[in-house]
Every structure is written in C-alpha cells, then in structure tokens.
Design a protein around this motif. Structure first.
Motif, PDB file in Angstrom:
ATOM      1  N   LYS A  26       0.894  -1.240   0.062  1.00 26.14           N
ATOM      2  CA  LYS A  26      -0.291  -0.005  -0.039  1.00 26.14           C
ATOM      3  C   LYS A  26       0.863   1.337  -0.007  1.00 26.14           C
ATOM      4  CE  LYS A  26      -3.846  -2.279   2.291  1.00 26.14           C
ATOM      5  NZ  LYS A  26      -4.722  -2.290   3.750  1.00 26.14           N
ATOM      6  N   ASP A  27       0.319   2.192  -0.508  1.00 21.37           N
ATOM      7  CA  ASP A  27       0.970   3.912  -0.509  1.00 21.37           C
ATOM      8  C   ASP A  27       2.381   3.634  -1.409  1.00 21.37           C
ATOM      9  OD1 ASP A  27      -0.964   4.888   0.935  1.00 21.37           O
ATOM     10  OD2 ASP A  27      -0.023   3.903   2.867  1.00 21.37           O
ATOM     11  N   ALA A  28       2.507   2.686  -2.281  1.00 23.32           N
ATOM     12  CA  ALA A  28       3.681   2.417  -3.294  1.00 23.32           C
ATOM     13  C   ALA A  28       3.314   3.146  -4.504  1.00 23.32           C
ATOM     14  CB  ALA A  28       3.965   1.211  -3.293  1.00 23.32           C
ATOM     15  N   PRO A  29       4.420   3.552  -5.155  1.00 23.14           N
ATOM     16  CA  PRO A  29       4.239   4.194  -6.431  1.00 23.14           C
ATOM     17  C   PRO A  29       3.641   3.252  -7.569  1.00 23.14           C
ATOM     18  CG  PRO A  29       6.533   3.794  -6.248  1.00 23.14           C
ATOM     19  CD  PRO A  29       6.046   3.631  -4.857  1.00 23.14           C
ATOM     20  N   ILE A  30       2.998   3.692  -8.571  1.00 26.08           N
ATOM     21  CA  ILE A  30       2.351   2.944  -9.500  1.00 26.08           C
ATOM     22  C   ILE A  30       3.414   2.915 -10.515  1.00 26.08           C
ATOM     23  CG2 ILE A  30       0.329   3.046 -11.179  1.00 26.08           C
ATOM     24  CD1 ILE A  30      -1.090   4.792  -8.902  1.00 26.08           C
ATOM     25  N   CYS A  31       3.462   1.493 -11.151  1.00 28.03           N
ATOM     26  CA  CYS A  31       4.054   1.105 -12.334  1.00 28.03           C
ATOM     27  C   CYS A  31       3.105   1.140 -13.298  1.00 28.03           C
ATOM     28  CB  CYS A  31       4.602  -0.367 -12.225  1.00 28.03           C
ATOM     29  SG  CYS A  31       5.427  -0.717 -10.507  1.00 28.03           S
ATOM     30  N   ALA A  32       3.557   1.780 -14.570  1.00 27.71           N
ATOM     31  CA  ALA A  32       2.862   1.771 -15.815  1.00 27.71           C
ATOM     32  C   ALA A  32       3.422   1.667 -17.147  1.00 27.71           C
ATOM     33  CB  ALA A  32       1.856   3.155 -15.857  1.00 27.71           C
ATOM     34  N   LEU A  33       2.592   1.392 -18.100  1.00 25.67           N
ATOM     35  CA  LEU A  33       3.157   0.990 -19.527  1.00 25.67           C
ATOM     36  C   LEU A  33       2.092   1.313 -20.234  1.00 25.67           C
ATOM     37  CD1 LEU A  33       5.392  -0.266 -21.167  1.00 25.67           C
ATOM     38  CD2 LEU A  33       4.008  -2.397 -21.041  1.00 25.67           C
ATOM     39  N   SER A  34       2.427   1.855 -21.452  1.00 26.02           N
ATOM     40  CA  SER A  34       1.577   2.255 -22.567  1.00 26.02           C
ATOM     41  C   SER A  34       1.442   1.279 -23.410  1.00 26.02           C
ATOM     42  CB  SER A  34       2.094   3.821 -23.361  1.00 26.02           C
ATOM     43  OG  SER A  34       3.220   3.184 -24.154  1.00 26.02           O
ATOM     44  N   LEU A  35       0.280   1.010 -24.283  1.00 20.40           N
ATOM     45  CA  LEU A  35       0.008  -0.230 -25.011  1.00 20.40           C
ATOM     46  C   LEU A  35       0.239   0.433 -26.444  1.00 20.40           C
ATOM     47  CD1 LEU A  35      -2.898  -1.773 -23.008  1.00 20.40           C
ATOM     48  CD2 LEU A  35      -0.521  -2.235 -22.940  1.00 20.40           C
ATOM     49  N   LYS A  36       0.033  -0.516 -27.237  1.00 22.48           N
ATOM     50  CA  LYS A  36       0.226  -0.310 -28.806  1.00 22.48           C
ATOM     51  C   LYS A  36      -0.660   0.700 -29.111  1.00 22.48           C
ATOM     52  CE  LYS A  36       0.283  -2.786 -33.177  1.00 22.48           C
ATOM     53  NZ  LYS A  36       0.211  -3.841 -33.927  1.00 22.48           N
ATOM     54  N   LYS A  37      -1.930   0.641 -28.802  1.00 21.22           N
ATOM     55  CA  LYS A  37      -3.121   1.478 -29.306  1.00 21.22           C
ATOM     56  C   LYS A  37      -2.809   2.965 -29.049  1.00 21.22           C
ATOM     57  CE  LYS A  37      -6.258  -0.683 -26.836  1.00 21.22           C
ATOM     58  NZ  LYS A  37      -7.538  -1.231 -26.476  1.00 21.22           N
ATOM     59  N   ALA A  38      -1.936   3.158 -27.750  1.00 15.99           N
ATOM     60  CA  ALA A  38      -1.677   4.588 -27.472  1.00 15.99           C
ATOM     61  C   ALA A  38      -0.746   5.301 -28.805  1.00 15.99           C
ATOM     62  CB  ALA A  38      -0.967   4.676 -26.174  1.00 15.99           C
ATOM     63  N   GLY A  39       0.004   4.482 -29.522  1.00  9.82           N
ATOM     64  CA  GLY A  39       0.803   4.955 -30.483  1.00  9.82           C
ATOM     65  C   GLY A  39       2.242   5.101 -30.057  1.00  9.82           C
ATOM     66  N   SER A  40       3.018   5.355 -30.902  1.00 10.95           N
ATOM     67  CA  SER A  40       4.626   5.322 -30.582  1.00 10.95           C
ATOM     68  C   SER A  40       5.069   6.577 -29.554  1.00 10.95           C
ATOM     69  CB  SER A  40       5.361   5.528 -31.821  1.00 10.95           C
ATOM     70  OG  SER A  40       6.824   5.604 -31.561  1.00 10.95           O
ATOM     71  N   MET A  41       5.585   5.877 -28.651  1.00  9.69           N
ATOM     72  CA  MET A  41       6.234   6.976 -27.406  1.00  9.69           C
ATOM     73  C   MET A  41       7.660   7.168 -27.594  1.00  9.69           C
ATOM     74  SD  MET A  41       3.560   7.361 -25.567  1.00  9.69           S
ATOM     75  CE  MET A  41       2.108   7.282 -26.733  1.00  9.69           C
ATOM     76  N   ARG A  42       8.161   6.909 -28.902  1.00 10.82           N
ATOM     77  CA  ARG A  42       9.392   7.190 -29.062  1.00 10.82           C
ATOM     78  C   ARG A  42       9.883   8.695 -28.596  1.00 10.82           C
ATOM     79  NH1 ARG A  42      13.858   6.744 -33.451  1.00 10.82           N
ATOM     80  NH2 ARG A  42      14.375   8.624 -33.954  1.00 10.82           N
ATOM     81  N   PHE A  43      11.153   8.531 -28.013  1.00 16.62           N
ATOM     82  CA  PHE A  43      11.518   9.841 -27.217  1.00 16.62           C
ATOM     83  C   PHE A  43      13.038   9.936 -27.673  1.00 16.62           C
ATOM     84  CE2 PHE A  43      14.076  11.642 -23.851  1.00 16.62           C
ATOM     85  CZ  PHE A  43      13.287  13.023 -23.857  1.00 16.62           C
ATOM     86  N   ARG A  44      13.249  11.269 -28.056  1.00 12.02           N
ATOM     87  CA  ARG A  44      15.065  11.616 -28.312  1.00 12.02           C
ATOM     88  C   ARG A  44      14.820  13.276 -27.911  1.00 12.02           C
ATOM     89  NH1 ARG A  44      15.150   7.073 -29.286  1.00 12.02           N
ATOM     90  NH2 ARG A  44      16.007   5.735 -30.783  1.00 12.02           N
ATOM     91  N   TRP A  45      15.720  13.793 -27.401  1.00  9.29           N
ATOM     92  CA  TRP A  45      15.827  14.971 -26.961  1.00  9.29           C
ATOM     93  C   TRP A  45      15.663  16.109 -27.984  1.00  9.29           C
ATOM     94  CZ3 TRP A  45      14.807  15.974 -22.167  1.00  9.29           C
ATOM     95  CH2 TRP A  45      15.145  15.177 -21.052  1.00  9.29           C
ATOM     96  N   ASN A  46      16.392  15.625 -29.277  1.00  7.09           N
ATOM     97  CA  ASN A  46      16.030  16.644 -30.241  1.00  7.09           C
ATOM     98  C   ASN A  46      15.054  16.367 -31.098  1.00  7.09           C
ATOM     99  OD1 ASN A  46      16.944  14.160 -31.727  1.00  7.09           O
ATOM    100  ND2 ASN A  46      18.616  14.788 -32.810  1.00  7.09           N
TER     101      ASN A  46
END
Length: 264
Positions: A26-46
């Motif tokens: 209880k009172d722990a942080p939540i682990c989360a993962l986006s799914l394919k339907k959310a679209g690409s979560m690609r991340f680059r600083w630029n």
C-alpha cells in the motif's frame, strides 16, 4: 514471486502493483506501461512527438513532472533530485526520492523493470535490453550508495517483454548469457523446431531475459516474495508494441513508454 498476465485491455496504458512479502504494498508508487493502441512513445531530446506529448498530458496531472531519459542500451542509471538534472541525459535508468517526478524509459520487446524501496522511499525504472542486462543491479547499488537502501528491501516489477518463445539468438549471444548470468536462461533449439523470428545459420537458442534478470536479483539479495512478473510476451501479444514482430511484417515498430509515478 507473483506472476500475472493482461491478455487483453481496453485501455491505452496499464498499471501494475508492487508486492512485498507476497502482499500488495500500500501507498507505493504506480508502475505503468503504454500499450500499442496509444501510438509510438519514441523519445529523443532533439525530436518532438505530439502523440507522446498528448498521451502524457492525458495521464499525468500538472503537479507531476515527466523525467524521461534517451536510451543508449547501456547500464547507465541516474539519481535525480529534480527534473532539470535529467535534461539531455542519455542512459537507461532513473532512481529518485522526489515524489513529483515521473521517471520514464521506452521499450519495444526489451524489459521494463520498476523498483521501489519502502524503507528509504527510493523508486525508479530501468530499461533492460540484452546489452544492458544487469542494469537493475546498477540501479539498486546506486540507491544503496546514495541513500543506504538495502537490496532485501526492494520491491520489483518485471514488466511485459519478449519471452523465450520468441527470442531466438545465436550461439555467441547464448554463450555470453550463460556465462554472465545463468546457464538456465538459454536453451538449444532443435533442428526440426519452427523458427519464426531468426533465419541465422548454426545452432540457435531461445533466450529468457526473465531468467537472466532473476539471477541478477537473486545474487544481490532481492527477495522472491518482493518480485512481481508479467508473463506476457510482447512479441506474441498484439496489445503490445514489438520490434521483432512488427518489423518482421514490414512495419515500423510501436515504442512503448514505461513510467512510474505517485498518486497526487
């Protein structure tokens, strides 16, 4: 260890709970993962990614600060006190005690591993690709160095990733994993077994990234009763993005965002 499977989901992302001594923490942080339907979560600083930006705007509150790291398939983990410290950083893991921060990595068959110590309140996430297998040890040792966290106090969630049913490797990689982690994480594939994802020559092996990471956790003293495993294979299960499945079909693969946050 606790094991679970999603199988299907109507959501754009899913959440997972930490367990300690076999019970939900209880009172722990939540682990989360986006799914394919959310679209690409690609991340680059630029780069800009409006799909990713809109996703996190819909998920997080104004008081929560996303702190992503650009991946390098390494064992580099950052300890953050504030969000500014992560800017332009390249690596594969984040730990923090700042409850406002939302550490995030991206995955597409690689292993997202979430960690939390309910004694020192350190939490974080790592991206464990094959090159970076063992990064979870680096994260826990960094927490020990910075905050005095004990490995036995850590709770771990091993998220969805490509399983041994689909992860076929050559002898060189199999030998590396057997030597560096545990011989139990690789298994020779018989000549008459159908191979869907690898046309290489010579002896082929199935590789369990799960068993490799569990061997790392066992060696540093993380308790089995504090470990949760999602048994889903991202390559088999269409709700997930998968580098191996999608690129084999001639498509670009869907990058997922793995993140960890506290409730407001």
């Amino acid at each position: 260890m606790i094991s679970f499977s999603l199988k299907d989901s109507a959501n754009s992302f899913e959440t997972f709970c930490f367990y300690k001594n076999g019970s939900v923490l209880k009172d722990a942080p939540i682990c989360a993962l986006s799914l394919k339907k959310a679209g690409s979560m690609r991340f680059r600083w630029n780069e800009t990614n409006s799909t990713r930006d809109n996703f996190f705007k819909s998920v997080l509150s104004s008081s929560q600060i996303l702190t992503p790291v650009e991946l390098s398939h390494s064992k580099i983990v950052y300890d953050l006190q504030n969000s500014e410290q992560i800017f332009q950083k390249v690596g594969d893991g984040i730990i923090t005690k700042n409850l406002a921060l939302v550490p995030s990595v991206t995955v597409a068959d690689c292993v997202p591993i979430y960690l939390y110590d309910d004694v020192t309140k350190v939490f974080g996430i790592v991206h464990s690709g094959w090159k970076g297998t063992g990064i979870i040890k680096e994260a826990i040792m960094l927490a020990n160095q910075k905050y005095g966290s004990a490995p036995s106090d850590f709770c771990i969630v091993i998220g969805p990733h490509i399983n041994k049913c689909c992860y076929v490797v050559n002898e060189e990689r199999a030998t590396y994993f057997a030597k560096e982690f545990t011989p139990d994480c690789v298994k020779p594939i018989s000549k008459n077994q159908k191979i869907d994802w690898n046309n290489g020559e010579g002896q082929l092996f199935s590789l369990s990234l799960l068993k490799a990471n569990l061997s790392v956790l066992e060696k540093i003293g993380v308790k089995d009763s504090n470990i949760v495993i999602c048994s889903d294979c991202t390559c088999c299960n269409q709700i997930y993005g998968s580098n191996r499945r999608e690129t084999s079909q001639g498509n670009s693969f869907t990058v997922q965002a793995a993140f960890i946050y506290h409730k407001n």
